[in-house]
Every structure is written in structure tokens, then in C-alpha cells.
Design an enzyme around this catalytic site. Structure first.
Site, short mmCIF file in Angstrom:
data_model
loop_
_atom_site.label_atom_id
_atom_site.label_comp_id
_atom_site.label_asym_id
_atom_site.label_seq_id
_atom_site.Cartn_x
_atom_site.Cartn_y
_atom_site.Cartn_z
N HIS A 61 0.86 -1.20 0.00
CA HIS A 61 0.00 0.00 0.00
C HIS A 61 0.89 1.24 0.00
O HIS A 61 1.16 1.82 1.05
CB HIS A 61 -0.94 0.01 1.22
N HIS A 63 1.96 4.99 -2.34
CA HIS A 63 1.50 5.96 -3.35
C HIS A 63 2.70 6.72 -3.90
O HIS A 63 3.43 7.33 -3.13
CB HIS A 63 0.54 6.99 -2.74
N LYS A 186 -8.49 0.31 -6.75
CA LYS A 186 -8.53 0.85 -5.39
C LYS A 186 -9.79 1.72 -5.23
O LYS A 186 -10.02 2.62 -6.03
CB LYS A 186 -7.28 1.71 -5.14
N HIS A 227 -10.12 0.99 0.80
CA HIS A 227 -9.79 1.82 1.96
C HIS A 227 -11.00 1.80 2.89
O HIS A 227 -12.10 2.15 2.48
CB HIS A 227 -9.50 3.25 1.45
N HIS A 247 -6.14 -0.33 5.92
CA HIS A 247 -6.23 0.38 7.21
C HIS A 247 -7.00 -0.44 8.26
O HIS A 247 -6.43 -0.85 9.24
CB HIS A 247 -6.83 1.79 7.09
N ASP A 319 1.27 3.03 3.35
CA ASP A 319 0.57 4.25 2.93
C ASP A 319 1.54 5.42 2.77
O ASP A 319 1.12 6.58 2.80
CB ASP A 319 -0.55 4.63 3.92
ZN LIG Z 1 -3.34 5.03 1.00
#
Ligand SMILES: [Zn+2]
Length: 408
Positions: A61, A63, A186, A227, A247, A319
Site C-alpha cells: 500500500h 502511493h 482501489k 480503503h 487500514h 501508505d
Molecule cells: Zn493510502
């Protein structure tokens, strides 16, 4: 080219570690992994000696967003050429830190992947989603600007607009992400912290919308990652057939049981919660996010501990989105150990469990097993007793990606 890695400790990714191991990399595959006493002779191989050998790490996960601030709106107001160029540096940092595979759930990863696969830039293998799918006013929408501007900027940065409403648009959204090169879809099935007006407790997308997304993605053989903070969002995502929960902040016993029953994977991302609590304010985190992160932090660590205790399958993800933070990804393993995992469980989450977060798109990698992709790293210490060794890139002495030496 054949490499013969002789290591004091061989950590296969799944199953017990062993002392005095050998791993042979022939062309792009692992041709042997086991005790030195059973290894075949390889007079022509280049020998690498190390303290420990293990599979290349998986970030499930991340970005690639190319901004420095803890404020996602900053992305939209930086030129995409600049954010993408910075992200190329982040990809190199990740590779040097031992990450040979990245599941990138929102950002420019789908475009970086093209240049990495061509060999134009160094980087891990990237499985990107492109944009993310969000309902209007959802976590993937930008509430502080007119809707059409939000949609246009999302498309300008991440290839396609991801704000969709109703099952037909949701289905079309999946198709748009696929045409940008998505290897995973996603979505936002609850509110989030880094968005202005939505509530992390509340579910996002209706049942028909979630079902349309999962139906289309499944038919096109890509997995849906959701998410989710609040429990209602988690349960709705599971009911719709989502296969990874990102999460999982308010996951409880019932949700954990449902995840086990459906074989759904949790990607906890403790790194970002911990980071935002400690450093977010000094990195330009907006006030709305400061309020939301305080209330979610403790619930989040409790949820991870519960998931570990119950035996929910967990894959490692951080994340991380900021440029310059990439390369710190393996700090997540230490945080997972703080939440109750053993070092070997954390290592499994960061290696063998990674491919499954891609469902039908999964490569044959993540373990030191004959026939698997030769994504392998060497270390100057033994992470099976202390995972913090992995957190410092300097301890990763060698990185092999698809049998090619890219570090060391
Ligand atoms: Zn994220």
C-alpha cells in the site's frame, strides 16, 4: 548469469528459517534454496556471501505522488511532470531499501511502471491502480474545490477521473482505470483522514455501486482493494466481495471473523498513522486531518493487534506517499511487531503474503522457493530476530530483481 548466495541465515518468507543456506539464481528464477549441504555444485556461478538472505520485500500500500507535504491537495497544484519526476527518485529509493515489488494504490505508479519495465529507470516492479474510485464527496474527491475541477485534476495527475456515482458510472470507472494500466482497483469504502469533509466512521458507496465495481473488476481479473476505517464500510466491502481491506481502523471481532471466512487480507498501514501523529503537524497536515488522526490512532493499533490475535491474513503496507519518505517502508515491520506479530510473521506479511493482494494479477514471487521469480535480497544482519535491521537501507547489501543484480 548464475548467482550463488551463501548466507548464515536463510529466511524463506513462509516457514522456518535455517542456518547456513544457499540460494541459486539462474536467469530470472530461483533454481535452489535450502541447506548448503544439499546445494548443487555451481563452478561458474558468481558467489555472494551474506549474513542473511530473504525474498525481496513487498510494499502492498504505497502511493507515488511526488509531493513532500502531508497534504494531498498539494499534489493537485504541483505540475504532474514534476510529481512524476520526483516519484522516479522514490522508486529507486524503494528498490535500494530491498523492495522489489510495490502495489501502488493511487498515484503515478501505472506510468512509472512503463519506464521501469522498459529498463529506462531503476525501480521495483510496480502494480499500480492509477487513480482511485470514490463517490462524490468521498475520500478520493477533493472537497475544497468545485467538483469539476477536482475531477479534472485527478485525471490530469493519475490518468483518469475516479469520482463516480451509481453502479453504471462505477463500472465505467473500473474500465477507465484499466485503460490507464491498472493492475489493481482501489476504492474508498469509508471516509478518510486526509480528506476535508467526510467521516472515517461512515461507509462510502452504496451496495449496488460496490457490487458493480467488484463484478467488473473480477470479470477483468483484477482484485479490488478497499480503503476502510469504520466497521460499516469494512462489512459492506466484504459483502460485496472486496479482497483486501486497507487500514481497517475500527475492525472488531465480527469483522475479523468475516475477513477470515472470506479469505480477505488486511493491509494495516500502521506507518502512516504513527507518522501523522508524530510528524504530520510539522509536514503541513491540514487542521481537519489533525483532528481526525488523533481519534483514529489508538483504535487502529488495537484493531491490528486483534487481527493478529484472531489470525487474519495480513500483508505489509505503509501508505507512504511523500517524496523522500520512500525507502523508509520497512519501518512498518517494527510497528507490526509492536502490535503483536512475531518477527517471522512480520517478514511473511512483507514477503510471501504480498502477491495474494493482487489476486489474479499476482506474480510467482515472495518466497525463496524453486521456480519462483529471483527477487531476492541480502542483509548484513538477521531480521528473523530483529526486524529493525530492515528499516535501514544501508543494511540491505544486495538486491536482485528478476535475477538481475540491481544493488551490491
Ligand atoms: Zn493510502
Amino acid at each position: 548469469m548464475t548467482f550463488r548466495i551463501e548466507a548464515d541465515r536463510l529466511i524463506p518468507g513462509r516457514g522456518p528459517a535455517l542456518d547456513d543456506g544457499v540460494v541459486l539464481l539462474e536467469d530470472n528464477l530461483i533454481s535452489f534454496a535450502g541447506p548448503a549441504t544439499e546445494a548443487p555444485d555451481t563452478p561458474d556461478a558468481e558467489v555472494v556471501t551474506s549474513k542473511a538472505v530473504m525474498p525481496g520485500l513487498w510494499e502492498c500500500h504505497g502511493h507515488f505522488m511526488g509531493v513532500y507535504e502531508a497534504n494531498l491537495e498539494k499534489v493537485l497544484f504541483t505540475r504532474p511532470q514534476v510529481t512524476t519526476a520526483r516519484a522516479a527518485g522514490d522508486a529507486i529509493r524503494a528498490l535500494e531499501a530491498g523492495f522489489t515489488s510495490i502495489r501502488e494504490v493511487g498515484g503515478v505508479g501505472v506510468f512509472l511502471a512503463v519506464a521501469v519495465d522498459e529498463g529506462q529507470i531503476a525501480g521495483p516492479t510496480i502494480y499500480g491502480s492509477g487513480a482511485t474510485l470514490s463517490m462524490t464527496a468521498g475520500h478520493g474527491d477533493f472537497h475544497g474545490m468545485p467538483l469539476e475541477q477536482s475531477r479534472a485534476l485527478i485525471a490530469a495527475h493519475w490518468g483518469e477521473d475516479g469520482v463516480v456515482d451509481g453502479p453504471d458510472q462505477a463500472r465505467a470507472g473500473v474500465r477507465r482505470l484499466l485503460r490507464a494500466g491498472a493492475r489493481v482497483i482501489k476504492i474508498h469504502a469509508s471516509g478518510g483522514v486526509m480528506s476535508q469533509l467526510d467521516d472515517p466512521h461512515l461507509p462510502q458507496f452504496s451496495k449496488p455501486e460496490l457490487e458493480a465495481i467488484v463484478d467488473e473488476a473480477t470479470r477483468m481479473e483484477v482484485l479490488v482493494a478497499a480503503h476502510c476505517h469504520g466497521k460499516r464500510g469494512i462489512m459492506a466491502a466484504l459483502e460485496a466481495g472486496v479482497k483486501t481491506i486497507e487500514h481497517g481502523t475500527y475492525l472488531d471481532e465480527e469483522a475479523a471473523d468475516a475477513m477470515i471466512e472470506t479469505g480477505t487480507i488486511l493491509v494495516p498501514t500502521r506507518f502512516i498513522v504513527d507518522f501523522l501523529v508524530r510528524e504530520g503537524a510539522s509536514r503541513g497536515m491540514p487542521d481537519y486531518a489533525k483532528k481526525k488522526i488523533q481519534t483514529t490512532s489508538e483504535a487502529h493499533s488495537d484493531a491490528i493487534s486483534l487481527a493478529v490475535e484472531k489470525g487474519v491474513k495480513i500483508a505489509m503496507g505503509t501508505d507512504i506517499w511523500a517524496s523522500g519518505m520512500w525507502g523508509r517502508n520497512a519501518e512498518e515491520l517494527g510497528l507490526m511487531v509492536e502490535c503483536g506479530m512475531t518477527p517471522m510473521q512480520a517478514i511473511e506479511a512483507a514477503t510471501a503474503n504480498g502477491p495474494a493482494t493482487l489476486g489474479p494479477q499476482a506474480p510467482n514471487s515472495g518466497q525463496l522457493v524453486v521456480g519462483m521469480d529471483a527477487d531476492v535480497i541480502c542483509l548484513n544482519g538477521d531480521p528473523s530476530s530483529d526486524v529493525s535491521i530492515l528499516a535501514d537501507s544501508a543494511n540491505v547489501t544486495h538486491v536482485f530483481k528478476g535475477g538481475t543484480r540491481v544493488k551490491g
